[in-house]
Design a protein around this motif. Sequence first.
Motif, short mmCIF file in Angstrom:
data_model
loop_
_atom_site.label_atom_id
_atom_site.label_comp_id
_atom_site.label_asym_id
_atom_site.label_seq_id
_atom_site.Cartn_x
_atom_site.Cartn_y
_atom_site.Cartn_z
N ARG A 154 -50.80 -72.51 -30.21
CA ARG A 154 -49.56 -73.57 -30.10
C ARG A 154 -50.26 -74.82 -30.92
O ARG A 154 -51.35 -75.11 -30.93
CB ARG A 154 -48.97 -73.90 -28.86
CG ARG A 154 -48.58 -72.68 -28.19
CD ARG A 154 -47.51 -73.06 -27.19
NE ARG A 154 -46.90 -71.82 -26.55
CZ ARG A 154 -45.93 -71.06 -27.06
NH1 ARG A 154 -45.24 -71.68 -28.18
NH2 ARG A 154 -45.31 -70.11 -26.50
N GLN A 157 -46.28 -78.58 -33.71
CA GLN A 157 -44.64 -78.26 -34.04
C GLN A 157 -44.28 -76.97 -33.42
O GLN A 157 -43.28 -76.53 -33.41
CB GLN A 157 -44.71 -77.53 -35.59
CG GLN A 157 -45.16 -78.76 -36.57
CD GLN A 157 -44.39 -80.06 -36.38
OE1 GLN A 157 -43.14 -79.88 -36.36
NE2 GLN A 157 -45.18 -80.98 -36.52
N ASP A 158 -45.17 -76.51 -32.54
CA ASP A 158 -44.88 -75.25 -31.35
C ASP A 158 -45.27 -75.65 -29.95
O ASP A 158 -46.12 -75.09 -29.62
CB ASP A 158 -45.44 -73.97 -31.93
CG ASP A 158 -44.90 -72.75 -31.12
OD1 ASP A 158 -43.99 -72.86 -30.91
OD2 ASP A 158 -45.74 -71.86 -31.26
N CYS A 179 -41.37 -82.80 -27.63
CA CYS A 179 -40.87 -82.01 -26.51
C CYS A 179 -39.30 -82.31 -26.18
O CYS A 179 -39.13 -83.37 -25.97
CB CYS A 179 -41.88 -81.92 -25.49
SG CYS A 179 -41.08 -80.95 -23.91
#
Length: 185
Positions: A154, A157-158, A179
């Motif tokens: 992660r 961007q993830d 988030c």
Amino acid sequence: MGNILLPGGLGLLLFALALLLLWRNERVRQQERLHEEYKQALDLPGELVYENIDGQGETLYSSNYPLIGQPDYIVQHPDGRLIPIELKLTASGVTQPYSNHVMQLIAYCLILEDYSEIPPTHGIVRYADRDFTIDYTPALRKKVIRLLSDMEQRGPQDPPPLKTQRASKCRACVFQQICPIGRDK
């Protein structure tokens, strides 16, 4: 007169040194007694070999995984196994350990594999009114390794998927700005 003062002065100096040594030895014995009473009050299941209650404990590292940590206590069982103990004394009335506390404890077990020839078999989560012994099973070990792998993959961007979270945790999270859950907290 000088013949009397010099030996008398040396005698007083030696007497003062002897008193100083006796006082120092008594302080050392008193500290040892207090430390022993402290260990007995903790009721630990082995010999205390590591302590990090004051935040000054050595940081432990895993050589095989991207993992570091500072458990509250580590005791050594008589057979040589290391047992991590994590204190969560602000929680009480807990009927089963929180899953994040279990994962933290299992991560410490994974780290401790590097510090002993005998891998840990369990750890302890100590709440204000109850202790839970958590077995270090192959399934829990694999779960922590899988979580570590997921975390490595992660990036900003993830972020990790969450449904809900406490505002205090969101404010401290590195993913807060991106988030969807933590952005407005």
